[in-house]
Scaffold this motif. Sequence first.
Motif, short mmCIF file in Angstrom:
data_model
loop_
_atom_site.label_atom_id
_atom_site.label_comp_id
_atom_site.label_asym_id
_atom_site.label_seq_id
_atom_site.Cartn_x
_atom_site.Cartn_y
_atom_site.Cartn_z
N GLU A 163 129.80 4.56 121.27
CA GLU A 163 129.97 3.12 121.14
C GLU A 163 131.43 2.73 121.37
OE1 GLU A 163 129.29 -0.42 117.82
OE2 GLU A 163 128.36 1.55 117.56
N LYS A 164 132.35 3.55 120.91
CA LYS A 164 133.77 3.24 121.11
C LYS A 164 134.13 3.29 122.59
CE LYS A 164 136.88 6.37 120.81
NZ LYS A 164 137.79 7.44 120.34
N TYR A 165 133.62 4.29 123.29
CA TYR A 165 133.92 4.41 124.71
C TYR A 165 133.32 3.26 125.51
CZ TYR A 165 135.52 9.21 123.86
OH TYR A 165 136.21 10.32 123.41
N LEU A 166 132.06 2.94 125.25
CA LEU A 166 131.35 1.95 126.06
C LEU A 166 131.82 0.53 125.79
CD1 LEU A 166 127.73 3.41 125.89
CD2 LEU A 166 129.44 3.68 127.70
N SER A 167 132.37 0.28 124.62
CA SER A 167 132.84 -1.08 124.31
C SER A 167 134.03 -1.47 125.17
CB SER A 167 133.22 -1.17 122.83
OG SER A 167 134.32 -0.32 122.53
N CYS A 168 134.68 -0.49 125.79
CA CYS A 168 135.83 -0.78 126.65
C CYS A 168 135.41 -1.16 128.07
CB CYS A 168 136.75 0.44 126.72
SG CYS A 168 137.41 0.95 125.12
N TRP A 169 134.13 -1.03 128.37
CA TRP A 169 133.65 -1.28 129.73
C TRP A 169 133.08 -2.69 129.84
CZ3 TRP A 169 133.71 2.12 133.96
CH2 TRP A 169 134.20 3.40 133.68
N SER A 170 133.73 -3.51 130.67
CA SER A 170 133.15 -4.82 130.99
C SER A 170 132.20 -4.61 132.16
CB SER A 170 134.25 -5.82 131.36
OG SER A 170 135.06 -5.32 132.41
N VAL A 171 131.00 -5.19 132.07
CA VAL A 171 129.93 -4.91 133.03
C VAL A 171 129.50 -6.19 133.72
CG1 VAL A 171 127.63 -3.92 133.35
CG2 VAL A 171 129.14 -3.01 131.55
N LEU A 172 129.35 -6.11 135.04
CA LEU A 172 128.82 -7.23 135.83
C LEU A 172 127.60 -6.73 136.60
CD1 LEU A 172 129.06 -10.14 137.01
CD2 LEU A 172 130.41 -9.12 138.87
N ASP A 173 126.48 -7.44 136.46
CA ASP A 173 125.27 -7.15 137.23
C ASP A 173 125.11 -8.23 138.28
OD1 ASP A 173 122.83 -6.18 138.11
OD2 ASP A 173 121.68 -7.13 136.50
N ILE A 174 125.28 -7.87 139.56
CA ILE A 174 125.18 -8.87 140.63
C ILE A 174 123.74 -8.93 141.13
CG2 ILE A 174 127.58 -8.69 141.32
CD1 ILE A 174 126.86 -6.82 143.50
N GLY A 175 123.24 -10.17 141.27
CA GLY A 175 121.82 -10.35 141.59
C GLY A 175 120.97 -9.93 140.42
N THR A 176 121.30 -10.43 139.23
CA THR A 176 120.71 -9.92 137.99
C THR A 176 119.22 -10.21 137.87
OG1 THR A 176 121.05 -9.83 135.59
CG2 THR A 176 121.21 -12.01 136.63
N GLY A 177 118.71 -11.25 138.55
CA GLY A 177 117.28 -11.54 138.48
C GLY A 177 116.85 -11.90 137.08
N ASN A 178 115.89 -11.15 136.53
CA ASN A 178 115.39 -11.43 135.18
C ASN A 178 116.28 -10.86 134.09
OD1 ASN A 178 114.77 -8.66 135.27
ND2 ASN A 178 112.63 -9.04 135.83
N GLY A 179 117.36 -10.18 134.44
CA GLY A 179 118.32 -9.71 133.45
C GLY A 179 117.92 -8.47 132.67
N LEU A 180 116.81 -7.84 133.04
CA LEU A 180 116.32 -6.70 132.24
C LEU A 180 117.25 -5.49 132.33
CD1 LEU A 180 112.47 -6.87 132.91
CD2 LEU A 180 113.74 -7.55 130.86
N LEU A 181 117.94 -5.31 133.46
CA LEU A 181 118.87 -4.20 133.55
C LEU A 181 119.99 -4.33 132.51
CD1 LEU A 181 119.88 -1.64 135.05
CD2 LEU A 181 121.20 -3.17 136.52
N LEU A 182 120.50 -5.54 132.31
CA LEU A 182 121.55 -5.75 131.31
C LEU A 182 121.03 -5.51 129.90
CD1 LEU A 182 123.33 -8.89 132.79
CD2 LEU A 182 124.20 -6.55 132.71
N GLN A 183 119.80 -5.87 129.65
CA GLN A 183 119.22 -5.58 128.34
C GLN A 183 119.17 -4.08 128.08
OE1 GLN A 183 115.69 -7.52 126.97
NE2 GLN A 183 116.08 -9.41 128.11
N GLU A 184 118.79 -3.32 129.10
CA GLU A 184 118.73 -1.87 128.94
C GLU A 184 120.13 -1.28 128.76
OE1 GLU A 184 116.01 0.01 128.52
OE2 GLU A 184 115.00 -1.96 128.48
N LEU A 185 121.12 -1.83 129.46
CA LEU A 185 122.50 -1.36 129.28
C LEU A 185 123.00 -1.68 127.87
CD1 LEU A 185 124.06 -2.30 132.73
CD2 LEU A 185 123.64 0.00 131.85
N ALA A 186 122.58 -2.83 127.32
CA ALA A 186 122.94 -3.19 125.96
C ALA A 186 122.36 -2.17 124.97
CB ALA A 186 122.46 -4.59 125.63
N LYS A 187 121.14 -1.72 125.23
CA LYS A 187 120.52 -0.71 124.37
C LYS A 187 121.27 0.62 124.44
CE LYS A 187 115.91 -2.73 125.01
NZ LYS A 187 114.56 -2.54 125.60
N GLN A 188 121.91 0.88 125.58
CA GLN A 188 122.67 2.12 125.73
C GLN A 188 124.01 2.06 125.01
OE1 GLN A 188 121.75 4.94 127.14
NE2 GLN A 188 119.84 4.28 128.10
N GLY A 189 124.47 0.84 124.64
CA GLY A 189 125.71 0.72 123.89
C GLY A 189 126.77 -0.15 124.53
#
Length: 349
Positions: A163-189
Amino acid sequence: MAVFRLVPEESPDPTQQHPPPQQQLQAGREVASDDERSVAADSWSIKSDYGSTLDDEQRHADAAEALSSAANFRAALNYSSDKDEADADAMKTVLGLQNYRNGAYADELTSFRDHSHAGEIWIGAEIMDTVTSWTKNLCIDISQGHMPNHVDEAKRESVAQDEKYLSCWSVLDIGTGNGLLLQELAKQGFTDLTGIDYSEVAIDFARSHADRDGFSSIKFLVDDILETKLERQFQLVMDKGTLDAIGLHPDGPIKRMMYWDSVSKLVAPGGVLVITSCNHTKDELVQEVENFNHRNAGMLRQDPNTIKDRETHRDCPPYQYLNHVRTYPTFMFGGSLGAHVATVAFVRN
């Protein structure tokens, strides 16, 4: 070229089998043209940063009516073709147009509001799980100072500091569509998550979906990657099919150049670009990045004010291949080994 022929008025052949009306309606929806989807999309006045002219209930009703009208129109036609297969080039053109994307997400948003359907995971749930878990491990390795080799060869055991490592990563999903990929990345931390799409319908759908599933902290913005208005850079940029869709546009070669110019502004120095493609192999994606590097170097050579940048580029091109997913199922064709999907990571120097 596919044509549509009206059903003859003569008495039908009693041996001819016709699908029931419900199946005819569904068939009509499946072959709805880009123009008809555009009608559905245009009927929506989507709530955005620029305001809205219709309330949610009215927009919902208008889109449903437009989509139903298109389906009913097609159901009254007898589809035939002068070829055994559809015109592949024409289909590619349709898939690369914004109107098609707007219509598709208007349909999904209606289904979400009516039946709470989550929407389509076009790359498949299993592949999306692989992409998100592999990306997580890649980012952790980089955060720990390791240059990854075979990130996906072994399952990483969860560590307390993920969690400490991943909190430093700002993430951009281009062409996000329904946004489900970002939800799964949120579950990863991952916690700093942003999704952009040039379809306002898609962004409305992604926001509604994320709010319902408890991911309201994910930011969704209407933005065209080819003419991006974003002014920040991200440590991790994800693309799951946007480059594919751009390549299907009639002006694909030009738009692909615009794509790389925009992406190069959004990936922070030392950041990572992860591309998942169903239309390109790993080697083709690597070659495309090398082509961008060469084109960028050529532009620097033409500018007399960029001597220092030219020296830097010669020693360190903008993007370098970092890693790729190796666990996708493979097949042999014509003596060559291939896969149905490729996920490749590049690092911005």
